[in-house]
Enzyme design. Structure first.
Site, PDB file in Angstrom:
ATOM      1  N   ASP A 155       9.403  -4.513  -1.169  1.00 48.48           N
ATOM      2  CA  ASP A 155       8.658  -5.766  -1.228  1.00 48.48           C
ATOM      3  C   ASP A 155       7.749  -5.728  -2.452  1.00 48.48           C
ATOM      4  O   ASP A 155       7.077  -4.724  -2.698  1.00 48.48           O
ATOM      5  CB  ASP A 155       7.824  -5.917   0.049  1.00 48.48           C
ATOM      6  CG  ASP A 155       7.855  -7.324   0.603  1.00 48.48           C
ATOM      7  OD1 ASP A 155       7.479  -8.240  -0.138  1.00 48.48           O
ATOM      8  OD2 ASP A 155       8.253  -7.493   1.767  1.00 48.48           O
ATOM      9  N   ASN A 182       4.946   9.794  15.002  1.00 48.13           N
ATOM     10  CA  ASN A 182       3.859  10.760  15.235  1.00 48.13           C
ATOM     11  C   ASN A 182       2.866  10.355  16.314  1.00 48.13           C
ATOM     12  O   ASN A 182       1.788  10.946  16.435  1.00 48.13           O
ATOM     13  CB  ASN A 182       3.119  11.066  13.918  1.00 48.13           C
ATOM     14  CG  ASN A 182       2.418   9.823  13.376  1.00 48.13           C
ATOM     15  OD1 ASN A 182       2.520   8.736  13.964  1.00 48.13           O
ATOM     16  ND2 ASN A 182       1.714   9.971  12.278  1.00 48.13           N
ATOM     17  N   HIS A 232       9.604 -11.441   9.556  1.00 51.21           N
ATOM     18  CA  HIS A 232       8.337 -11.046  10.187  1.00 51.21           C
ATOM     19  C   HIS A 232       7.332 -12.191  10.276  1.00 51.21           C
ATOM     20  O   HIS A 232       6.252 -12.016  10.827  1.00 51.21           O
ATOM     21  CB  HIS A 232       7.736  -9.882   9.396  1.00 51.21           C
ATOM     22  CG  HIS A 232       7.389 -10.285   7.996  1.00 51.21           C
ATOM     23  ND1 HIS A 232       8.351 -10.585   7.043  1.00 51.21           N
ATOM     24  CD2 HIS A 232       6.197 -10.484   7.389  1.00 51.21           C
ATOM     25  CE1 HIS A 232       7.753 -10.942   5.921  1.00 51.21           C
ATOM     26  NE2 HIS A 232       6.448 -10.884   6.102  1.00 51.21           N
ATOM     27  N   ASP A 233       7.649 -13.349   9.699  1.00 48.06           N
ATOM     28  CA  ASP A 233       6.743 -14.506   9.752  1.00 48.06           C
ATOM     29  C   ASP A 233       7.230 -15.584  10.718  1.00 48.06           C
ATOM     30  O   ASP A 233       6.548 -16.589  10.912  1.00 48.06           O
ATOM     31  CB  ASP A 233       6.626 -15.156   8.361  1.00 48.06           C
ATOM     32  CG  ASP A 233       5.968 -14.243   7.338  1.00 48.06           C
ATOM     33  OD1 ASP A 233       5.105 -13.435   7.727  1.00 48.06           O
ATOM     34  OD2 ASP A 233       6.326 -14.350   6.148  1.00 48.06           O
ATOM     35  N   ASP A 258       7.381 -11.504  -2.746  1.00 45.08           N
ATOM     36  CA  ASP A 258       6.516 -12.299  -1.878  1.00 45.08           C
ATOM     37  C   ASP A 258       5.996 -13.555  -2.594  1.00 45.08           C
ATOM     38  O   ASP A 258       5.459 -13.447  -3.700  1.00 45.08           O
ATOM     39  CB  ASP A 258       5.330 -11.408  -1.480  1.00 45.08           C
ATOM     40  CG  ASP A 258       4.532 -11.961  -0.329  1.00 45.08           C
ATOM     41  OD1 ASP A 258       5.053 -11.985   0.793  1.00 45.08           O
ATOM     42  OD2 ASP A 258       3.372 -12.372  -0.552  1.00 45.08           O
ATOM     43  N   GLU A 301      10.898 -14.938  -2.344  1.00 43.26           N
ATOM     44  CA  GLU A 301      10.429 -15.788  -1.238  1.00 43.26           C
ATOM     45  C   GLU A 301       9.746 -17.011  -1.836  1.00 43.26           C
ATOM     46  O   GLU A 301       8.838 -16.873  -2.650  1.00 43.26           O
ATOM     47  CB  GLU A 301       9.441 -15.018  -0.355  1.00 43.26           C
ATOM     48  CG  GLU A 301       9.090 -15.800   0.892  1.00 43.26           C
ATOM     49  CD  GLU A 301       7.700 -15.509   1.442  1.00 43.26           C
ATOM     50  OE1 GLU A 301       7.497 -15.735   2.640  1.00 43.26           O
ATOM     51  OE2 GLU A 301       6.806 -15.084   0.685  1.00 43.26           O
ATOM     52  N   ASP A 313       7.721   4.700  15.570  1.00 45.32           N
ATOM     53  CA  ASP A 313       6.583   5.588  15.330  1.00 45.32           C
ATOM     54  C   ASP A 313       6.992   7.034  15.612  1.00 45.32           C
ATOM     55  O   ASP A 313       7.370   7.360  16.732  1.00 45.32           O
ATOM     56  CB  ASP A 313       5.430   5.159  16.251  1.00 45.32           C
ATOM     57  CG  ASP A 313       4.252   6.114  16.191  1.00 45.32           C
ATOM     58  OD1 ASP A 313       4.145   6.865  15.206  1.00 45.32           O
ATOM     59  OD2 ASP A 313       3.450   6.100  17.138  1.00 45.32           O
ATOM     60  N   ASP A 339       6.263   4.316  11.196  1.00 49.40           N
ATOM     61  CA  ASP A 339       6.060   5.078   9.958  1.00 49.40           C
ATOM     62  C   ASP A 339       7.392   5.404   9.298  1.00 49.40           C
ATOM     63  O   ASP A 339       8.468   5.102   9.837  1.00 49.40           O
ATOM     64  CB  ASP A 339       5.232   6.346  10.233  1.00 49.40           C
ATOM     65  CG  ASP A 339       5.763   7.122  11.418  1.00 49.40           C
ATOM     66  OD1 ASP A 339       7.001   7.280  11.516  1.00 49.40           O
ATOM     67  OD2 ASP A 339       4.966   7.562  12.274  1.00 49.40           O
ATOM     68  N   ASP A 365       0.886   7.814  16.770  1.00 49.11           N
ATOM     69  CA  ASP A 365      -0.389   7.116  16.533  1.00 49.11           C
ATOM     70  C   ASP A 365      -0.296   5.624  16.839  1.00 49.11           C
ATOM     71  O   ASP A 365      -1.246   4.868  16.589  1.00 49.11           O
ATOM     72  CB  ASP A 365      -0.895   7.350  15.093  1.00 49.11           C
ATOM     73  CG  ASP A 365       0.026   6.712  14.044  1.00 49.11           C
ATOM     74  OD1 ASP A 365       1.081   6.146  14.414  1.00 49.11           O
ATOM     75  OD2 ASP A 365      -0.316   6.776  12.848  1.00 49.11           O
TER      76      ASP A 365
HETATM   77  C1  NOJ Z   1       4.555 -14.104   2.776  1.00 45.95           C
HETATM   78  C2  NOJ Z   1       4.710 -12.915   3.669  1.00 45.95           C
HETATM   79  O1  NOJ Z   1       5.997 -12.895   4.200  1.00 45.95           O
HETATM   80  C3  NOJ Z   1       3.631 -13.027   4.722  1.00 45.95           C
HETATM   81  O2  NOJ Z   1       3.801 -12.109   5.763  1.00 45.95           O
HETATM   82  C4  NOJ Z   1       2.310 -12.867   4.039  1.00 45.95           C
HETATM   83  O3  NOJ Z   1       1.269 -13.107   4.970  1.00 45.95           O
HETATM   84  C5  NOJ Z   1       2.147 -13.840   2.875  1.00 45.95           C
HETATM   85  N1  NOJ Z   1       3.331 -13.985   2.075  1.00 45.95           N
HETATM   86  C6  NOJ Z   1       1.041 -13.385   1.976  1.00 45.95           C
HETATM   87  O4  NOJ Z   1       1.426 -12.214   1.315  1.00 45.95           O
END
Ligand code: NOJ
Length: 560
Positions: free
Chosen positions: A98, A23, A329-330, A199, A256, A21, A29, A25
């Site tokens: 993405d 700035n 990130h999942d 995605d 993905e 980050d 960013d 907040d």
């Molecule tokens: C896969 C993404 O990696 C995930 O973070 C997202 O919640 C779902 N697709 C829906 O876009």
């Protein structure tokens, strides 16, 4: 096998909200990313995959896009993004964006129009159906709990949303929608980006008729995945996208694809079919889940990992190309998941990195993985922010009769916020991520685990990753060599060989905290020339027919 830049690259994923980050907040960013580009260059990164930075109401942190051609205010401006692209290119790196086109946000202009009336020109950009006997059009469940359908009073119909109700699915059967998507993709490519991560792209073709899913236990909603994963027109759509867009640029593409198997992946990634280059498959990420899905916890059996990885390594060899990842990130943090984030955090993180980076395919490093960031345990559900976690908790505990402790335990192990706590840059307040209040709390272990410490310590995970990446650049065998599993039945050691143009590589990793003896099988010959890397100091040796491995030890030898 054709040699290409994207096979020889190492990718780094940035989840911008949690990266840096600039700035104050509390939200990462674009300018914050620019500040850290030298750090990534030093690590040896070739390509950055940037999770969504588009305009979004953030129901699912940017995976719900309300304007595909504008930057989210919290992240900065289009001028900031252009500067980012320049700065990345200036350092000799590339940027992939993405692409989230299975669904948009319900706040996208298309959906606002689509909702207005049944004869609106945008109606068929989405998937609308009348109810069935006063209920939803079918029994499909949303990935984020509850029904996959939302009722809209205005036109007395339901729209489909495989994810949240603020993520309506786009209707790929409509050629006008497809053309809009292709135009948008060309617009980004013409700005100079180097490719896309797509995605849930294998969800875009749904089985016509959208049939009810089998429901032997009489549940209210059940997974309808088999009616939309790798659906009937998916290859046609991707070939069209390739013809209209992708094939006209020298770019990297990775789709993905939950639920994809090797046979299907061959079709997606065989370059002669003109679809994509790589898929993100999930088989190895599902091995520690029981029959009831991701929240049904089960310990990993190393032999399952060997079976799965080996199947993909040999299955795609010479046909398509693998993506290699253990984090994103999942997913929970891999050192907490398949390693040991307490006594052997450093050793096990290095071991897991070795295991992954010596495979055939393109490796992806997720932010914080290179410093061994760990899972998080917040005491209260209120500290969590992820829609998947919150909806699941609500369904199981608030509305259902579930045991909150058990549900919290599954969140600690599998929740997506494990990966989303801010990157720990130094030992100052909030790990140097922000001078403000972070949108998601920083992991309290930032005093010990942070990038500043890691860069300063020559024995850190960071420098070990740097070496792994450097080795890949030096030795073609790491990129292109064949893969052969050895010791398939060992439950603690994962060992494999790579072979290429008369050379061999021996990779031996101990996935346990015990000392275990490695023995080269009699029918495998290997003569050591050089020790390439290892996570313990091991004295020079020329004979690898047998040796003891320390807890989570990893070694790589080159030989013939
Ligand atoms: C896969 C993404 O990696 C995930 O973070 C997202 O919640 C779902 N697709 C829906 O876009």
């Amino acid at each position: 096998m054709d040699k290409t830049w994207w096979k020889e690259s190492v990718v780094y994923q940035i989840y911008p909200r949690s990266f840096n980050d600039s700035n104050g907040d509390g939200i990462g960013d674009i300018k914050g990313i620019i500040e850290k580009l030298d750090y990534l260059k030093e690590l040896g990164i070739d390509v950055i995959w940037l999770s969504p930075v588009y305009q979004s109401p953030n129901d699912d942190n940017g995976y719900d896009i309300s304007d595909y051609q504008a930057i989210m205010d919290e992240f900065g401006t289009m001028a900031d993004w252009e500067e980012l692209l320049d700065e990345i290119h200036h350092r000799g790196m590339k940027l992939i964006m993405d692409l989230v086109v299975n669904h948009s946000s319900d706040e996208h202009a298309w959906f606002r129009e689509s909702k207005k009336s049944k004869d609106n020109p945008y109606r068929d950009y989405y998937i609308w159906r009348p109810g069935k006997n006063g209920n939803e059009p079918n029994n499909w469940q949303s990935t984020f709990s509850g029904s996959a359908w939302e009722y809209d009073e205005n036109t007395d119909e339901y729209f489909l949303h495989i994810f949240s109700k603020k993520q309506p699915d786009l209707n790929w059967e409509n050629p006008r929608l497809r053309e809009e998507v292709y135009q948008m993709m060309r617009w980004w490519l013409d700005k100079g980006i180097d490719g896309f991560r797509m995605d849930v792209i294998n969800f875009i073709s749904k089985v016509p008729g959208l049939p009810d899913a089998p429901n032997p236990n009489g549940e209210k909603y059940v997974s309808g995945t088999k009616y939309f994963k790798n659906g009937p027109r998916i290859h046609e759509f991707l070939q069209e996208m390739n013809q209209e867009v992708l094939g006209n640029y020298d770019i990297m593409t990775v789709g993905e694809m939950p639920g994809v198997d090797v046979e299907e992946a061959k079709k997606y990634t065989d370059l002669t079919r003109d679809e994509l280059q790589m898929v993100f498959q999930f088989e190895h990420m599902d091995l520690d889940s029981g029959p009831n899905g991701k929240w049904d916890l089960k310990p990993l059996d190393l032999r399952d990992l060997k079976n799965s990885i080996s199947k993909w390594q040999t299955g795609l060899h010479g046909v398509g190309w693998n993506s290699l990842y253990l984090n994103n990130h999942d997913q929970p943090r891999i050192v907490s998941r398949f390693g040991n984030d307490a006594a052997y955090r450093v050793e096990s993180a290095k071991m897991l990195g070795t295991f992954l980076h010596m495979l055939q395919g393109t490796p992806y490093v997720y932010q914080g993985e290179e410093i061994g960031m760990t899972n998080i345990k917040f005491d209260s559900i209120d500290a969590y922010k992820d829609i998947e976690i919150l909806n699941m908790y609500n369904e199981k505990v608030v509305e259902g009769n579930g045991d909150p402790n058990k549900v919290m335990e599954s969140i600690y192990v599998k929740g997506r916020d494990n990966a989303r706590t801010p990157v720990q840059w130094d030992d100052s307040e909030n790990g140097g991520f922000t001078t403000g209040e972070p949108w998601l709390q920083v992991n309290p272990n930032y005093k010990e685990i942070n990038a500043k410490q890691a860069v300063a310590d020559p024995n850190s995970i960071y420098h070990y990753y740097r070496q792994l990446i450097e080795l890949r650049k030096k030795h073609e065998i790491i990129v292109y060599g064949d893969y052969h599993l050895i010791l398939p039945d060992h439950d603690k050691i994962y060992a494999y060989m790579r072979t290429y143009e008369g050379e061999k590589l021996l990779v031996v990793t101990n996935f346990s905290e015990e000392q275990v003896e490695f023995m080269l099988p009699h029918d495998v010959s290997f003569e050591v020339k050089e020790r390439l890397i290892g996570n313990y100091d091991s004295s020079e040796m020329n004979d690898v027919t047998s040796f003891m491995l320390k807890p989570y030890e990893a070694r790589v030898y080159k030989g013939e």
